[in-house]
Design an enzyme around this catalytic site. Structure first.
Site, PDB file in Angstrom:
ATOM      1  N   ASP A  62       0.817  -1.220   0.000  1.00  0.00           N
ATOM      2  CA  ASP A  62       0.000   0.000   0.000  1.00  0.00           C
ATOM      3  C   ASP A  62       0.847   1.266   0.000  1.00  0.00           C
ATOM      4  O   ASP A  62       2.059   1.227   0.201  1.00  0.00           O
ATOM      5  CB  ASP A  62      -0.963   0.000   1.201  1.00  0.00           C
ATOM      6  CG  ASP A  62      -0.295  -0.442   2.506  1.00  0.00           C
ATOM      7  OD1 ASP A  62       0.947  -0.338   2.602  1.00  0.00           O
ATOM      8  OD2 ASP A  62      -1.009  -0.891   3.414  1.00  0.00           O
ATOM      9  N   ASN A 128      -7.605  -3.117  14.241  1.00  0.00           N
ATOM     10  CA  ASN A 128      -8.982  -3.471  13.879  1.00  0.00           C
ATOM     11  C   ASN A 128      -9.038  -4.661  12.927  1.00  0.00           C
ATOM     12  O   ASN A 128     -10.068  -4.943  12.338  1.00  0.00           O
ATOM     13  CB  ASN A 128      -9.704  -2.257  13.272  1.00  0.00           C
ATOM     14  CG  ASN A 128      -9.039  -1.763  11.983  1.00  0.00           C
ATOM     15  OD1 ASN A 128      -8.111  -2.386  11.484  1.00  0.00           O
ATOM     16  ND2 ASN A 128      -9.521  -0.652  11.459  1.00  0.00           N
ATOM     17  N   HIS A 130      -7.200  -5.021  10.131  1.00  0.00           N
ATOM     18  CA  HIS A 130      -6.928  -4.774   8.705  1.00  0.00           C
ATOM     19  C   HIS A 130      -5.611  -5.402   8.288  1.00  0.00           C
ATOM     20  O   HIS A 130      -4.694  -5.588   9.090  1.00  0.00           O
ATOM     21  CB  HIS A 130      -7.010  -3.279   8.361  1.00  0.00           C
ATOM     22  CG  HIS A 130      -5.893  -2.397   8.836  1.00  0.00           C
ATOM     23  ND1 HIS A 130      -6.092  -1.307   9.648  1.00  0.00           N
ATOM     24  CD2 HIS A 130      -4.566  -2.407   8.581  1.00  0.00           C
ATOM     25  CE1 HIS A 130      -4.945  -0.695   9.861  1.00  0.00           C
ATOM     26  NE2 HIS A 130      -3.992  -1.346   9.232  1.00  0.00           N
ATOM     27  N   GLU A 135      -9.627  -2.174   5.247  1.00  0.00           N
ATOM     28  CA  GLU A 135     -10.302  -1.897   6.509  1.00  0.00           C
ATOM     29  C   GLU A 135     -11.526  -2.801   6.699  1.00  0.00           C
ATOM     30  O   GLU A 135     -12.025  -3.391   5.732  1.00  0.00           O
ATOM     31  CB  GLU A 135     -10.747  -0.427   6.522  1.00  0.00           C
ATOM     32  CG  GLU A 135      -9.598   0.581   6.455  1.00  0.00           C
ATOM     33  CD  GLU A 135      -8.848   0.743   7.777  1.00  0.00           C
ATOM     34  OE1 GLU A 135      -8.880  -0.164   8.624  1.00  0.00           O
ATOM     35  OE2 GLU A 135      -8.208   1.804   7.957  1.00  0.00           O
TER      36      GLU A 135
END
Ligand code: GLP
Length: 235
Positions: A62, A128, A130, A135
């Site tokens: 990313d 979380n 990811h 996400e």
């Protein structure tokens, strides 16, 4: 999933390094790489080794939208400092966060991934759940896409910036479908902040609400966790 518990991040980096050596001996040509603090000990182990990576291709997960590769906060810069400047590859691919046409850039990145199937993919995990910047709520079928970062991710990553307002709100991320095509996945997790996500990933239901849970369906996953991140696991 094979789960290896280690004392700390340094030991974890060495375990990942041994896995890389085995993959290279097995003919790996393309490495999928990650940023964040998690893979740093692994990159240190690679840098201080005598491994020659000059025939290899790397493809990163990313990049932030809006940051030039020369920007000190960009993932391209992060990779240059921690790995690429010290261990040259044949070629290093990251999404172009400054692309004028982001949708064309995502298609271009998919073409790069298709042309260089990933043999060995390093992953961290967000608090979380990811992976990359996929996400919670992201479809498991998605390939490279533009992501609106979750508020919690912006807060977690603010430590790399002067203040939270400077954290980009969007990123370009390799998709979960592409990550799942990698021959081997090596996910590292260190620290108690990752314990909930790791438990969900390994023992919870497979759900798009916890993107890393899809890894339960991959047949070659090595999880490297320290005692804090593994503290909620049943075994
Ligand atoms: C970031 C990155 C991920 C990384 C994760 C954890 O947002 N996009 O690739 O795995 O968050 O970061 P860290 O390793 O710093 O905890």
């Amino acid at each position: 999933m094979k789960i290896v518990t280690v004392k700390n991040q340094i030991e974890g980096g060495k375990v990942a390094f041994e896995a890389l050596k085995a993959a290279l001996a097995d003919g790996a040509k393309t490495l999928g790489l990650a940023t964040g603090s998690t893979p740093l000990a692994f990159y240190d182990a690679v840098v201080s080794s005598d491994l020659d990576l000059s025939a290899l291709t790397s493809i990163n997960l990313d990049e932030y939208v809006g940051l030039d590769g020369a920007d000190a906060q960009s993932y391209r810069h992060f990779m240059a400092v921690h790995l690429f400047d010290k261990k040259p590859f044949k070629e290093n691919f990251l999404p172009n966060g400054k692309a004028a046409d982001l949708s064309a850039e995502t298609a271009h990145y998919d073409a790069i991934i298709a042309a260089h199937p990933i043999d060995f993919q390093i992953l961290g995990i967000g608090q979380n759940g990811h992976i990359g910047f996929n996400e919670p709520g992201t479809s498991f079928d998605v390939t490279t896409h533009v992501v609106d970062l979750a508020e919690s991710t912006i807060k977690a990553n603010a430590r790399f910036f002067e203040d939270e307002s400077q954290v980009p709100k969007q990123a370009i991320s390799m998709g979960i479908a592409s990550i799942m095509k990698s021959k081997q996945l090596v996910l590292m997790a260190f620290g108690k902040e990752k314990a909930e996500a790791l438990k969900g990933m390994i023992e919870g239901e497979i759900t798009e609400e916890l993107p890393a849970s899809i890894l339960q369906k991959h047949e070659n996953v090595l999880v490297i966790a320290d005692s804090e991140s593994a503290s909620l696991l049943n075994q």
